[in-house]
Write an enzyme that holds these catalytic residues in place. Structure first.
Site, PDB file in Angstrom:
ATOM      1  N   LYS A   5      -6.651  -7.422  -7.616  1.00 13.64           N
ATOM      2  CA  LYS A   5      -7.928  -7.751  -6.961  1.00 13.64           C
ATOM      3  C   LYS A   5      -8.951  -6.625  -7.167  1.00 13.64           C
ATOM      4  O   LYS A   5      -8.579  -5.448  -7.287  1.00 13.64           O
ATOM      5  CB  LYS A   5      -7.706  -8.093  -5.492  1.00 13.64           C
ATOM      6  CG  LYS A   5      -7.820  -6.974  -4.545  1.00 13.64           C
ATOM      7  CD  LYS A   5      -7.796  -7.482  -3.102  1.00 13.64           C
ATOM      8  CE  LYS A   5      -7.850  -6.279  -2.202  1.00 13.64           C
ATOM      9  NZ  LYS A   5      -8.466  -6.385  -0.959  1.00 13.64           N
ATOM     10  N   LYS A  21       0.824  -1.220   0.000  1.00 15.56           N
ATOM     11  CA  LYS A  21       0.000   0.000   0.000  1.00 15.56           C
ATOM     12  C   LYS A  21       0.850   1.259   0.000  1.00 15.56           C
ATOM     13  O   LYS A  21       0.479   2.264  -0.609  1.00 15.56           O
ATOM     14  CB  LYS A  21      -0.961   0.013   1.205  1.00 15.56           C
ATOM     15  CG  LYS A  21      -2.112  -0.967   1.049  1.00 15.56           C
ATOM     16  CD  LYS A  21      -3.342  -0.528   1.831  1.00 15.56           C
ATOM     17  CE  LYS A  21      -4.555  -1.344   1.437  1.00 15.56           C
ATOM     18  NZ  LYS A  21      -5.780  -0.976   2.118  1.00 15.56           N
ATOM     19  N   LYS A  35     -12.316  -1.362  -3.756  1.00 18.95           N
ATOM     20  CA  LYS A  35     -13.137  -0.146  -3.654  1.00 18.95           C
ATOM     21  C   LYS A  35     -12.381   1.059  -4.156  1.00 18.95           C
ATOM     22  O   LYS A  35     -12.957   1.992  -4.677  1.00 18.95           O
ATOM     23  CB  LYS A  35     -13.494   0.120  -2.185  1.00 18.95           C
ATOM     24  CG  LYS A  35     -14.339  -0.917  -1.533  1.00 18.95           C
ATOM     25  CD  LYS A  35     -14.737  -0.402  -0.148  1.00 18.95           C
ATOM     26  CE  LYS A  35     -14.793  -1.520   0.854  1.00 18.95           C
ATOM     27  NZ  LYS A  35     -13.485  -1.812   1.458  1.00 18.95           N
TER      28      LYS A  35
HETATM   29  N1  AQP Z   1     -11.558  -8.623  -4.460  1.00 21.89           N
HETATM   30  C1  AQP Z   1     -11.864  -9.283  -3.365  1.00 21.89           C
HETATM   31  N2  AQP Z   1     -12.105 -10.614  -3.412  1.00 21.89           N
HETATM   32  C2  AQP Z   1     -12.441 -11.287  -2.274  1.00 21.89           C
HETATM   33  N3  AQP Z   1     -12.568 -10.711  -1.073  1.00 21.89           N
HETATM   34  C3  AQP Z   1     -12.340  -9.389  -0.981  1.00 21.89           C
HETATM   35  N4  AQP Z   1     -12.389  -8.521   0.048  1.00 21.89           N
HETATM   36  C4  AQP Z   1     -12.082  -7.282  -0.404  1.00 21.89           C
HETATM   37  N5  AQP Z   1     -11.828  -7.305  -1.713  1.00 21.89           N
HETATM   38  C5  AQP Z   1     -11.989  -8.603  -2.123  1.00 21.89           C
HETATM   39  C6  AQP Z   1     -12.722  -8.907   1.412  1.00 21.89           C
HETATM   40  O1  AQP Z   1     -13.695  -8.002   1.916  1.00 21.89           O
HETATM   41  C7  AQP Z   1     -13.470  -7.831   3.323  1.00 21.89           C
HETATM   42  C8  AQP Z   1     -13.456  -6.377   3.649  1.00 21.89           C
HETATM   43  O2  AQP Z   1     -12.364  -5.777   2.997  1.00 21.89           O
HETATM   44  P1  AQP Z   1     -11.883  -4.349   3.418  1.00 21.89           P
HETATM   45  O3  AQP Z   1     -12.856  -3.369   2.954  1.00 21.89           O
HETATM   46  O4  AQP Z   1     -11.629  -4.290   4.872  1.00 21.89           O
HETATM   47  O5  AQP Z   1     -10.480  -4.116   2.794  1.00 21.89           O
HETATM   48  P2  AQP Z   1      -9.821  -4.522   1.468  1.00 21.89           P
HETATM   49  O6  AQP Z   1      -9.545  -5.976   1.419  1.00 21.89           O
HETATM   50  O7  AQP Z   1      -8.618  -3.619   1.355  1.00 21.89           O
HETATM   51  O8  AQP Z   1     -10.941  -4.153   0.388  1.00 21.89           O
HETATM   52  P3  AQP Z   1     -10.819  -3.204  -0.818  1.00 21.89           P
HETATM   53  O9  AQP Z   1     -12.092  -3.171  -1.532  1.00 21.89           O
HETATM   54  O10 AQP Z   1      -9.597  -3.537  -1.638  1.00 21.89           O
HETATM   55  O11 AQP Z   1     -10.630  -1.778  -0.133  1.00 21.89           O
HETATM   56  P4  AQP Z   1      -9.521  -0.703  -0.391  1.00 21.89           P
HETATM   57  O12 AQP Z   1      -9.587  -0.418  -1.871  1.00 21.89           O
HETATM   58  O13 AQP Z   1      -9.915   0.470   0.423  1.00 21.89           O
HETATM   59  O14 AQP Z   1      -8.194  -1.259   0.019  1.00 21.89           O
HETATM   60  C9  AQP Z   1     -12.151  -8.505   3.668  1.00 21.89           C
HETATM   61  O15 AQP Z   1     -12.456  -9.757   4.287  1.00 21.89           O
HETATM   62  C10 AQP Z   1     -11.503  -8.709   2.334  1.00 21.89           C
HETATM   63  O16 AQP Z   1     -10.656  -9.852   2.312  1.00 21.89           O
END
Ligand code: AQP
Length: 345
Positions: free
Chosen positions: A206, A123, A209
């Site tokens: 992946k 990150k 968001k």
């Molecule tokens: N692409 C994904 N496939 C499977 N699982 C996913 N999760 C997130 N993206 C995927 C799972 O969703 C839960 C919550 O995630 P989070 O919001 O705490 O953080 P993250 O994994 O960092 O999600 P994002 O969407 O990628 O957010 P940003 O862009 O802000 O970093 C977790 O259980 C995660 O594994």
């Protein structure tokens, strides 16, 4: 929000803590990778589901947008089947003990442990010196999220395994340093396919968001037209659709779309390959649109209905925070006593 079908509290298999960042709209990855499993886990475990706004601000968030997405994440989770009645569904910053315990854990965790965290490296990227200190100590706050409830289980995807290991190391060091077993060592729990949904624009990245392109993800609030357009534009490859697992090798975009179809229809790879045999990518994408609309459509409609009454969402979250606070305040008191903080007269 019925309680029928769930195991009575005293007979639960353990206590789960899980969180989600309000960093944007919920997307298909959040649903298939996390929320859908939580809906199953809530039947057997005592669950605390936390919208982790304090984690979110480790990278810049627009304040007004953060408030909107916090409510929308809550609404999306409830619409997807997470019960705010059977579980505690709450906002992290509403329970001060998370931050209070995190400080104590900052003093237990070692710098060398944090230096090994690969997610910080990913990150922070090349601009490490300019990353927030919060991003660096994020894993300690995550350890506090878990340990402040003495959670016994944490549902983790591949990307969070290292953070859970760290939480266990911190718990163990705390117990040893202070000569008292305060924290149980939380175990990972994996239910369901535990899949990783990839970006619709790049099968090696992946779905996320914070991806700049909205075409990279299916938001849980996307309507039929948006879903159809995003699948139409989804990256594929010039080859015909694969008919065997071997033919999927080296084709990340095709694999991703097939995985999504399999997860949305609860079918195996073999069943999906049989279903789509002989189809062009365009016809397959039309089928995908139908199954995605079937699953996401009702969630989308319910999220919108709930978002029409933000005051009710706030009340639900306040009740969740109350439940969470009852547990967390007790654990924090125990920690403060063990550490030797003078009790307030
Ligand atoms: N692409 C994904 N496939 C499977 N699982 C996913 N999760 C997130 N993206 C995927 C799972 O969703 C839960 C919550 O995630 P989070 O919001 O705490 O953080 P993250 O994994 O960092 O999600 P994002 O969407 O990628 O957010 P940003 O862009 O802000 O970093 C977790 O259980 C995660 O594994």
């Amino acid at each position: 929000m019925s309680t029928s079908g769930s195991t009575p509290l005293g007979q639960k298999a353990g206590r789960i803590l899980s969180g989600i960042q309000p960093t944007g709209n919920l997307h298909l990855g959040n649903y298939l990778g996390a929320i859908r499993n939580w809906v199953t886990l809530q039947q057997d475990y005592e669950c605390l589901f936390c919208i982790v706004d304090m984690h979110a601000i480790t990278v810049w968030q627009d304040p007004a947008e953060l408030i909107r997405t916090t409510r929308e994440v809550a609404a999306g989770m409830i619409a997807a089947g997470v019960s705010p009645v059977d579980n505690a569904l709450f906002v992290q910053s509403h329970v001060p003990a998370h931050a209070q315990l995190a400080w104590v854990l900052n003093c237990v965790a070692r710098i060398g442990w944090l230096n090994r965290m690969t997610q910080f490296k990913d990150k922070a990227g090349k601009n490490r010196e300019n990353a927030s200190v919060g991003l660096y100590v994020y894993p300690n706050l995550m350890a506090a999220d878990i340990l402040v409830y003495k959670a016994t289980h944490v549902p983790v995807g591949e990307d969070q395994k290292q953070h859970l290991e760290l939480a266990r190391d911190i718990a163990q060091k705390f117990n040893i340093d202070f000569g008292k077993v305060v924290f149980p060592l939380p175990e990972p729990v994996i239910r369901g396919p535990g899949m990783r949904v990839m970006s619709l624009r790049d099968g090696l990245k992946k779905m996320s968001k914070s991806d700049e392109s909205d075409y990279s993800r299916l938001n849980m609030t996307d309507d039929r037209d948006a879903i159809a357009l995003k699948f139409q534009k989804a990256k594929s490859d010039p080859l015909p659709l694969p008919t065997t697992d071997a033919e999927m090798e080296g084709r990340p975009e095709a694999i991703n779309l097939i995985n999504i179809y399999a997860a949305l229809t609860d079918k195996s790879h073999a069943e999906v390959l049989a279903d789509i045999s002989g189809l062009q990518f365009s016809a397959f994408k039309a089928k995908l649109t139908e199954v995605a609309v079937n699953v996401l459509g009702p969630i989308n409609a319910e999220t919108k209905r709930l978002m029409n009454d933000p005051a009710e969402i706030d009340r639900v979250l306040a009740r969740g925070a109350e439940k969470a606070n009852t547990i967390a305040a007790g654990v924090l008191k125990e920690v403060y006593d063990v550490v030797g903080f003078l009790p307030r007269a």
